[in-house]
Design a protein around this motif. Structure first.
Motif, mmCIF file in Angstrom:
data_model
loop_
_atom_site.group_PDB
_atom_site.id
_atom_site.type_symbol
_atom_site.label_atom_id
_atom_site.label_comp_id
_atom_site.label_asym_id
_atom_site.label_seq_id
_atom_site.Cartn_x
_atom_site.Cartn_y
_atom_site.Cartn_z
ATOM 1 N N GLU A 1 0.851 -1.180 0.000
ATOM 2 C CA GLU A 1 0.000 0.000 0.000
ATOM 3 C C GLU A 1 0.886 1.229 0.000
ATOM 4 O OE1 GLU A 1 -3.079 0.163 2.900
ATOM 5 O OE2 GLU A 1 -3.459 -1.986 2.789
ATOM 6 N N ASP B 1 5.812 3.374 -2.612
ATOM 7 C CA ASP B 1 4.939 2.352 -3.187
ATOM 8 C C ASP B 1 3.727 2.961 -3.886
ATOM 9 O OD1 ASP B 1 6.673 0.401 -2.315
ATOM 10 O OD2 ASP B 1 5.495 -0.111 -0.549
ATOM 11 N N HIS C 1 1.232 3.424 -6.632
ATOM 12 C CA HIS C 1 0.692 2.497 -7.626
ATOM 13 C C HIS C 1 0.249 3.263 -8.869
ATOM 14 C CE1 HIS C 1 -2.604 -0.791 -8.452
ATOM 15 N NE2 HIS C 1 -1.926 -0.482 -9.535
ATOM 16 N N VAL D 1 -4.302 9.059 0.197
ATOM 17 C CA VAL D 1 -3.360 7.977 0.478
ATOM 18 C C VAL D 1 -3.080 7.931 1.970
ATOM 19 C CG1 VAL D 1 -0.993 7.154 0.103
ATOM 20 C CG2 VAL D 1 -2.291 8.141 -1.800
ATOM 21 N N ASP D 2 -2.754 9.113 2.529
ATOM 22 C CA ASP D 2 -2.386 9.188 3.941
ATOM 23 C C ASP D 2 -2.256 10.657 4.315
ATOM 24 O OD1 ASP D 2 -1.682 8.356 6.477
ATOM 25 O OD2 ASP D 2 0.225 7.459 5.888
#
Length: 151
Positions: free
Chosen positions: A50, A68, A70, A143-144
């Motif tokens: 993730e 990471d 994507h 995402v965060d």
């Protein structure tokens, strides 16, 4: 397309002008990040990885790693930011939002970027990603986020 418009477009491209980026609703006034480095494609996004966010602030800038990330294989990305109060929102998306041909694979990238010209102080950094327009819907996804103390 008329020859006149074609000449204007070619002249603008030759002069180094860039057409407006394809930004989603609410991001129209976002600014491009001051620097972005995209690592080589590595890893399988379907193997449980993730995306993650790491961020630090110093001397009027925020340095971010989007690990990471994507995206499609062989797909270059760009990033934009908007600052609203003490919230710095960053959007990472493909440069070519309307690709004619796409790779038949996805992979993971590490994307390092810097946002500069910021005032010192506590910030919340939110990282969003967006795929190309072949995906529908294609709204930015969080995402965060991380809290950065005042420096």
């Amino acid at each position: 397309m008329s020859r006149y418009l074609l000449h204007i477009l070619l002249a603008a491209l030759a002069a180094g002008c860039q057409l407006s980026p394809d930004l989603p609703e609410g991001w129209e006034d976002a600014e491009p990040v001051s620097s972005l480095v995209q690592a080589e494609c590595d890893g399988d996004p379907y193997d449980g990885a993730e995306g993650f966010l790491e961020a630090s602030a110093a001397a009027g800038e925020v340095v971010v790693t989007y690990g990471d990330a994507h995206f499609r294989c062989a797909q270059d990305v760009e990033a934009f930011y908007r600052l609203e109060g003490a919230v710095l929102s960053i959007l990472v998306q493909p440069i070519d939002m309307d690709p004619k041909n796409v790779a038949a694979c996805d992979c993971l990238y590490d994307v390092d970027l810097t946002v500069d010209g910021l005032d010192a102080g506590a910030l919340t950094v939110e990282l969003f990603r967006r795929w190309d327009n072949i995906n529908d819907p294609n709204d930015p996804e969080l995402v965060d986020s991380v809290e950065l103390g005042s420096e």
